[in-house]
Design a protein around this motif. Structure first.
Motif, PDB file in Angstrom:
ATOM      1  N   GLY A  92       2.483  -6.045  -8.179  1.00  0.00           N
ATOM      2  CA  GLY A  92       3.527  -5.539  -7.222  1.00  0.00           C
ATOM      3  C   GLY A  92       4.572  -6.700  -6.293  1.00  0.00           C
ATOM      4  N   ASP A 125      -0.544  -0.627  -8.978  1.00  0.00           N
ATOM      5  CA  ASP A 125      -0.140   0.680  -8.062  1.00  0.00           C
ATOM      6  C   ASP A 125      -0.069   2.047  -8.580  1.00  0.00           C
ATOM      7  N   THR A 147       0.769  -1.062  -3.898  1.00  0.00           N
ATOM      8  CA  THR A 147       0.807  -2.993  -4.568  1.00  0.00           C
ATOM      9  C   THR A 147       0.413  -3.615  -3.654  1.00  0.00           C
TER      10      THR A 147
END
Length: 421
Positions: free
Chosen positions: A92, A121, A127
């Motif tokens: 992320g 996530d 993230t």
């Protein structure tokens, strides 16, 4: 000045000077020799068995891309009989991982391999962009490293795969050895130098087929094979402690090209002195000899090991000859003081860490998520607990979409809910 001739085939014009041994070699011979060395490393360490499903940790970078290409080539050339799958982790990180994953998707089509992507996530509710926004750029690589290791295992378990290969090369291993030396972490040093790592606490093992391959030669291989890979560095990595170790090793390599493999072999020699119960009961396959994989590194010398053992024995013998000095007591002191025990000047040291003793690490399972850990609570759960303290009234459910074929670890973690404090 006449052009250089390849030192291998003695025919074609040399186009490559190998960083490992300064050998002048033509393009085709370099590709052949590089692949042969990886094959010899695989065979010498018995990394695979026929019919095995293997997940390749694919990030889209040069190392994992070369690993996927070489394994596909060797699997077909030498008939390993492997079922290869690409496994990617989406941390992320916008502007970095999202772009590199596009490269991985192209590689999956080019190599005709199935691809599985697992995201932070989905697994953790965070993230890396969110983690960095919370903790800053100092120490963020600790979070990413811990989460990534667990994510690879959980992704492999989801696919029913018990073997994950990663693109760690000789430079990476040398950096890890140097980092653990600087930290004084001998147990971790023993684990990080193994070409194969596994634990009774997990069904999934890992291996590093590129352990003895120089990073520069991996780049040369990718260049001459015209491989499609992503070359941008992670936007958060410049703050990592590994960067300092990398700079040190690169400076050493300029002076002595063999220093990388020398550091790797030194790490292996030191790791051999660490008892299994201290290193965390991590088993490893037999380490490849230098001549066996063609890397040009020194073979483990039995005489040097005997010398090291003799030095350790001599140090222990010298410690037993130390004289204990007792403080004199005055006869006119009160009875209460006379009854006090005699104190040695060595007692202060004995209260702390005992000389020559290394704390044992016994690998077990995290009581929260079931992942392997030397503590009651694994590092990932500890980090998540700290992060979730900033999220009051929030719960993050950690589960697995498909429980069938999962390991005991995954079945235990499927119903766990991590609540913010």
């Amino acid at each position: 000045m006449p052009p250089s001739i390849c030192e291998v085939c003695k025919d074609a014009r040399a186009a490559v000077i190998r960083p490992k041994n300064s050998q002048k070699i033509c393009k085709q011979c370099f590709l052949t020799v590089f692949e042969r060395e990886i094959h010899e490393t695989i065979v010498a360490n018995n990394l695979f068995h026929r019919g095995e499903r293997v997940a390749i940790g694919a990030s889209g970078g040069k190392d994992s891309t070369v690993l996927a290409s070489v394994l596909k080539t060797l699997n077909e050339r030498h008939d390993y009989g492997l079922d290869l799958v690409l496994l990617s982790i989406d941390e992320g990180i916008k502007g970095y991982r999202d772009d590199s994953l596009e490269t991985v998707k192209r590689n999956a089509l080019q190599y005709q391999m199935p691809l599985e992507i697992v995201g932070y996530d989905q697994l953790y509710g965070w993230t890396m962009d969110q983690v960095v926004a919370q903790v800053g750029k100092k120490g963020n690589c600790t979070y990413c490293g811990v989460f990534r290791r667990q994510a690879l295992d959980r992704g492999a378990a989801k696919l029913g795969i018990k073997h994950v290969v990663t693109g760690h090369n000789a430079d990476d291993v040398a950096e890890t050895v140097m980092m653990n030396l600087l930290r004084g972490d001998l147990p971790r040093l023993a684990r990080s130098t193994s070409i194969v790592t596994s634990s009774a606490a997990s069904d999934i093992k890992r291996s590093k087929p590129l352990k003895y391959a120089y990073e520069k030669e991996i780049v040369l291989y990718a260049h001459h094979k015209k491989l499609d890979y992503f070359s941008t560095e992670c936007i958060y990595s410049p703050e990592a402690f590994r960067g300092s170790a990398r700079t040190l090793i690169k400076d050493l390599e300029k002076i002595r090209p063999s220093s990388i493999l020398d550091i790797v072999k030194s790490g292996e020699d030191m790791a051999a002195l660490v008892p299994p119960e201290v290193s965390g009961s991590i088993s490893c396959a037999a380490e490849a000899e230098g001549e066996a994989n063609g890397c040009g590194s020194r073979n483990t010398n039995g005489d040097s090991m005997d010398l090291m053992e003799k030095q350790i024995a001599a140090n222990e013998a010298a410690a037993s000859l130390e004289t204990e000095i007792k403080l004199p007591t005055a006869p006119a002191e009160p009875a209460a003081r006379d009854s006090a025990p005699v104190v040695s000047i060595h007692d202060k040291k004995s209260k702390g860490r005992r000389k020559g003793k290394i704390n044992k690490q016994v690998m077990g399972q995290c009581e929260r998520c079931g992942y392997m850990s030397s503590q009651q609570v694994c590092k990932a759960c500890s980090l998540l607990e700290g992060l979730n303290k900033s999220r009051p009234q929030t719960s993050i459910e950690v589960g697995v979409e498909d429980e069938e074929g999962s390991t005991t670890l995954m079945r235990q973690i499927a119903g766990i809910v991590i609540s913010a404090g």
